[in-house]
Design a protein around this motif. Structure first.
Motif, short mmCIF file in Angstrom:
data_model
loop_
_atom_site.label_atom_id
_atom_site.label_comp_id
_atom_site.label_asym_id
_atom_site.label_seq_id
_atom_site.Cartn_x
_atom_site.Cartn_y
_atom_site.Cartn_z
N ARG A 109 70.56 60.04 -12.67
CA ARG A 109 70.36 58.59 -12.68
C ARG A 109 69.23 58.18 -13.59
N THR A 110 68.25 59.07 -13.81
CA THR A 110 67.06 58.70 -14.58
C THR A 110 66.90 59.48 -15.88
N ALA A 111 67.83 60.40 -16.17
CA ALA A 111 67.67 61.27 -17.35
C ALA A 111 67.70 60.50 -18.66
N ASP A 112 68.34 59.33 -18.68
CA ASP A 112 68.41 58.53 -19.90
C ASP A 112 67.26 57.55 -20.04
N ARG A 113 66.31 57.55 -19.14
CA ARG A 113 65.17 56.65 -19.29
C ARG A 113 64.41 56.99 -20.58
N PRO A 114 63.79 55.99 -21.20
CA PRO A 114 63.27 56.19 -22.56
C PRO A 114 62.29 57.34 -22.73
N ILE A 115 61.37 57.53 -21.80
CA ILE A 115 60.39 58.62 -21.97
C ILE A 115 61.04 59.96 -21.65
N ALA A 116 61.80 60.04 -20.57
CA ALA A 116 62.44 61.30 -20.18
C ALA A 116 63.41 61.78 -21.24
N SER A 117 64.08 60.86 -21.92
CA SER A 117 65.08 61.23 -22.93
C SER A 117 64.47 61.39 -24.32
N GLY A 118 63.18 61.09 -24.49
CA GLY A 118 62.53 61.26 -25.77
C GLY A 118 62.65 60.09 -26.71
N GLN A 119 63.25 58.97 -26.27
CA GLN A 119 63.35 57.79 -27.14
C GLN A 119 61.99 57.13 -27.36
N VAL A 120 61.10 57.27 -26.37
CA VAL A 120 59.73 56.77 -26.47
C VAL A 120 58.80 57.93 -26.14
N SER A 121 57.87 58.22 -27.03
CA SER A 121 56.93 59.32 -26.77
C SER A 121 55.86 58.88 -25.78
N PRO A 122 55.20 59.82 -25.12
CA PRO A 122 54.09 59.44 -24.22
C PRO A 122 53.02 58.63 -24.93
N ARG A 123 52.71 58.96 -26.18
CA ARG A 123 51.69 58.20 -26.91
C ARG A 123 52.17 56.76 -27.15
N GLN A 124 53.42 56.59 -27.53
CA GLN A 124 53.97 55.24 -27.72
C GLN A 124 53.98 54.47 -26.41
N ALA A 125 54.30 55.17 -25.32
CA ALA A 125 54.32 54.51 -24.01
C ALA A 125 52.92 54.05 -23.61
N LEU A 126 51.91 54.85 -23.91
CA LEU A 126 50.54 54.45 -23.60
C LEU A 126 50.12 53.23 -24.40
N ALA A 127 50.53 53.17 -25.67
CA ALA A 127 50.21 52.00 -26.49
C ALA A 127 50.92 50.76 -25.94
N PHE A 128 52.17 50.92 -25.53
CA PHE A 128 52.93 49.83 -24.93
C PHE A 128 52.26 49.36 -23.64
N LEU A 129 51.81 50.32 -22.82
CA LEU A 129 51.12 50.00 -21.58
C LEU A 129 49.85 49.21 -21.86
N ALA A 130 49.08 49.63 -22.86
CA ALA A 130 47.85 48.92 -23.20
C ALA A 130 48.15 47.48 -23.60
N GLY A 131 49.22 47.27 -24.37
CA GLY A 131 49.60 45.92 -24.75
C GLY A 131 49.98 45.06 -23.56
N LEU A 132 50.73 45.64 -22.61
CA LEU A 132 51.12 44.90 -21.41
C LEU A 132 49.90 44.54 -20.57
N LEU A 133 48.98 45.49 -20.42
CA LEU A 133 47.78 45.22 -19.62
C LEU A 133 46.91 44.15 -20.28
N LEU A 134 46.84 44.15 -21.60
CA LEU A 134 46.08 43.12 -22.29
C LEU A 134 46.71 41.74 -22.07
N LEU A 135 48.03 41.67 -22.16
CA LEU A 135 48.72 40.41 -21.91
C LEU A 135 48.53 39.98 -20.46
N GLY A 136 48.58 40.94 -19.54
CA GLY A 136 48.34 40.61 -18.13
C GLY A 136 46.95 40.06 -17.91
N LEU A 137 45.96 40.61 -18.63
CA LEU A 137 44.59 40.13 -18.50
C LEU A 137 44.47 38.69 -19.00
#
Length: 319
Positions: A109-137
């Motif tokens: 059910r989760t194997a195709d999720r972007p990080i698990a499947s390699g479509q988004v790297s952990p480094r890219q995900a961290l940058a995306f997370l930082a952007g979301l947290l900045l917008l949330g702030l």
């Protein structure tokens, strides 16, 4: 779980794709540029039910505070919290998928999720997370001081959540603590303070989440056993129905107590009664061995949220 195995690697990939929780037909994905789609899936914009469940406690609390004051709905606050819920749900999902990427890769059910499947790297995900947290702030800073500090404090619940399924059979309880934090923030956004009505609303939401997320967890119980994670669905098993009765009854009583503490008029009582009927319908329909039904019952909590909100919003107009 079926003992039949796919006959070839290509059929295995097909089976995994068919079980995926990603919705390639979602309008938001079809309209978005190709490069954005993995990030929109990472933030779960293709599956908005989680955003609704995060948002309703915020909107309930805003409406509760404004009903006490006899005020009409403040659409600016509703919009701010709506965007905030969308952003913070995306941040929470990104944290969850970073922590669970090895588990997710082992579950159809989760194997195709972007990080698990390699479509988004952990480094890219961290940058995306930082952007979301900045917008949330940025959104958070539009609110009064009490709400700001509560928002900052919510991160102490958000970041440990992915670890809970590794150490306890009650990660759903931690999710309840996290997802209903907005019941405190919404009141604080209106009053710049706290009180018993939002605290009781928060507790009610925790029991509500315990119920609906236990239903949701029954979809994954076989895979959870295989990969070694815990859930209330595994803990309760065949005893799920009576426990759901207890969880949902506690939530209804606490919703009612919140309205009583706030001195709300009869429209709110109608909202609580309608919500109680919707929750009872879920319990009656439940079959813990029917994953698609469990998903539909979980998703039906959107209607429970609207019913309670309708009762709250009606109070200043009908009392």
């Amino acid at each position: 779980m079926s003992s039949a195995a796919p006959s070839s690697p290509s059929s295995a990939r097909s089976a995994a794709h068919s079980a995926s929780d990603i919705r390639p037909d979602a309008l938001v994905l079809r309209l978005a540029p190709g490069g954005w789609r993995p990030y929109l899936r990472l933030a779960r914009l293709d599956r908005p039910i989680g955003t609704w469940l995060l948002l309703f406690p915020c909107w309930w609390s805003i409406a509760l505070a404004q009903a006490v004051r006899g005020e009409a709905p403040d659409l600016r606050l509703y919009l701010l919290f709506g965007v905030g819920a969308l952003v913070m749900r995306g941040a929470g999902c990104t944290v969850n998928d970073l922590a669970d990427r090895d588990f997710d890769a082992k579950v159809a059910r989760t194997a195709d999720r972007p990080i698990a499947s390699g479509q988004v790297s952990p480094r890219q995900a961290l940058a995306f997370l930082a952007g979301l947290l900045l917008l949330g702030l940025v959104i958070l800073l539009q609110l009064p001081a009490t709400a700001i500090w509560l928002g900052v404090g919510s991160l102490l619940l958000v970041f440990p959540y992915p670890l809970m399924k590794r150490i306890t059979y009650w990660p759903q309880l931690w999710l309840g603590l996290t997802f209903n934090w907005g019941a405190l923030m919404g009141w604080a956004a209106v009053t710049d303070g706290l009180g018993w009505p939002p605290v009781l609303l928060y507790l009610a939401g925790i029991f509500w989440t315990l119920g609906y997320d236990t239903i949701y967890a029954h979809q994954d119980k076989e895979d959870d056993v295989l990969v070694g994670v815990k859930s209330s669905a595994l803990k309760l098993g065949e005893r799920t129905r009576p426990w759901l009765v207890a969880f949902y009854a506690a939530s209804v009583l606490l919703f009612a107590a919140s309205g009583w503490a706030a001195g709300l008029a009869w429209p709110y009582d109608l909202g609580v009664a309608a919500l109680a009927l919707q929750l009872a319908w879920q319990i009656r329909r439940l079959d813990i061995d029917a994953p698609l039904l469990c998903l539909r019952l979980f998703q039906s909590n959107r209607w429970a949220g609207w019913l309670l909100l309708a009762g709250l919003v009606a109070v200043p107009f009908l009392e």
